[in-house]
Write a protein that holds these residues in place. Structure first.
Motif, mmCIF file in Angstrom:
data_model
loop_
_atom_site.group_PDB
_atom_site.id
_atom_site.type_symbol
_atom_site.label_atom_id
_atom_site.label_comp_id
_atom_site.label_asym_id
_atom_site.label_seq_id
_atom_site.Cartn_x
_atom_site.Cartn_y
_atom_site.Cartn_z
ATOM 1 N N LYS A 302 0.847 -1.162 -0.050
ATOM 2 C CA LYS A 302 -0.056 0.080 0.204
ATOM 3 C C LYS A 302 0.949 1.059 -0.030
ATOM 4 C CE LYS A 302 -4.142 -1.842 2.180
ATOM 5 N NZ LYS A 302 -5.019 -1.854 3.313
ATOM 6 N N THR A 303 1.753 1.317 0.781
ATOM 7 C CA THR A 303 2.867 2.409 0.868
ATOM 8 C C THR A 303 3.321 2.538 -0.445
ATOM 9 O OG1 THR A 303 4.576 1.004 1.892
ATOM 10 C CG2 THR A 303 3.113 2.290 3.372
ATOM 11 N N LYS A 306 0.961 4.325 -2.810
ATOM 12 C CA LYS A 306 1.038 5.677 -2.698
ATOM 13 C C LYS A 306 1.938 6.448 -3.318
ATOM 14 C CE LYS A 306 -2.107 5.184 1.237
ATOM 15 N NZ LYS A 306 -2.542 5.484 2.752
ATOM 16 N N GLU A 309 1.759 6.851 -6.856
ATOM 17 C CA GLU A 309 0.739 7.930 -7.300
ATOM 18 C C GLU A 309 1.328 9.376 -7.134
ATOM 19 O OE1 GLU A 309 -2.593 6.854 -4.926
ATOM 20 O OE2 GLU A 309 -2.997 4.961 -6.335
#
Length: 325
Positions: A302-303, A306, A309
């Protein structure tokens, strides 16, 4: 007045009456008349008859799971020479209390299911509910501590086999029991505990089931089979039909993983320790570590998403605000 008899004549009359008296009537039984000579013979046979008083005490500790309690009741029904006792609190002094119970119940062996909670958290009660089985010869030993696995009770399996209660089992062992000395010791203890003694009061004098003990992956697997004979009506089985006998499983099933063998009863010097034994708490900890590793991988993914993005923003669309006007 009548004449008195001489002393010699009275002796003759007494001898005649002694030998002319009727013989004693023999004792009557269900099978017919019984002579005194037969009674004497039977009395001598009863004195020389050997009757073993070896009995097994079966009990458990508190906080045991329902599955293992049902398995304990199945063992009580399979062993006609056992005695059942209420739950015992498993503390440091459990050896002395159990030896006293065995002596009070006039037993010589003991099967004790001990449940030990590995942590103070209550959820572990449902996850790590695997008890230990103590198999001990009281009061001098030896004793063995097993880990019980792969338990299946009679009510759970619902197998087609069936045998009479209280009959004598035939004990069979795999050839692995004769290789190492600790397996030989375990074989002898199993024979003395699971084998029904001679002329036991609650047992029946014939065999109709088999106890099978086999060693697979350093574990002892237990199976119970019924001996089914091909019969037609009330006719007996001929000797030629003995080869046609089959074994039908009855239950229950369980697996014993030996942990330690002690020289005394519920303790003493360690005679053997299983080098391949892994406790259930360690297995549960490894599973938690694997789950924790999966969770850490998801957080890292998940990190990374992010960061990707943020480093690669999407360009604004020219036609995005047309419909807002």
């Amino acid at each position: 007045m009548g004449k008195k008899r001489k002393h010699s004549e009275t002796e003759v009359v007494a001898n005649v009456t002694k030998y002319e008296s009727a013989p004693e009537r023999p004792k009557r039984t269900i099978l017919g008349w019984k002579d005194k000579t037969e009674e004497k013979k039977e009395g001598n046979d009863s004195n020389t008859c050997f009757r073993s008083n070896d009995k097994v005490l079966v009990t458990c500790s508190r906080r045991i799971n329902f599955r293992y309690r049902h398995m304990m009741l199945n063992l009580v029904s399979l062993l006609p020479h056992c005695k059942k006792e209420n739950k015992v609190e498993s503390k440091q002094s459990k050896g002395s209390t159990l030896n006293e119970l065995v002596e009070l119940k006039s037993c010589s062996s003991c099967l004790f299911f001990e449940f030990f909670m590995g942590s103070q958290h209550m959820y572990l009660f449902f996850l790590i509910s695997v008890p230990d089985l103590w198999m001990a010869k009281c009061p001098n030993g030896p004793s063995v501590k097993f880990l019980v696995n792969a338990v299946h009770t009679m009510e759970e399996l619902k197998l087609t086999g069936n045998h009479l209660q209280g009959t004598r089992p035939i004990l069979t062992f795999s050839t692995n029991f004769d290789k190492d000395p600790h397996w030989k010791l375990l074989k002898e203890m199993i024979m003395q505990i699971f084998g029904t003694p001679k002329d036991q009061r609650k047992s029946k004098p014939y065999h109709d089931h088999v106890f099978v003990f086999s060693i697979v992956d350093s574990n002892i697997w237990f199976r119970n089979y019924q001996i089914s004979c091909p019969q037609t009506g009330a006719s007996k089985v001929d000797r030629g039909d003995l080869d046609k006998m089959t074994l039908v499983e009855v239950g229950s099933r369980f697996c014993l993983n030996p942990i330690k063998i002690f020289g005394g009863s519920f303790g003493g010097p360690t005679l053997y320790e299983n080098p391949f034994y892994v406790s259930p708490n360690q297995i549960h900890a490894l599973e938690n570590r694997q789950k924790a590793g999966k969770y850490a991988k998801r957080v890292k993914a998940k990190t990374r998403r992010k960061m990707h993005e943020l480093s690669n923003p999407v360009e604004p669309d020219e036609l995005e605000e047309i419909w807002k006007e």
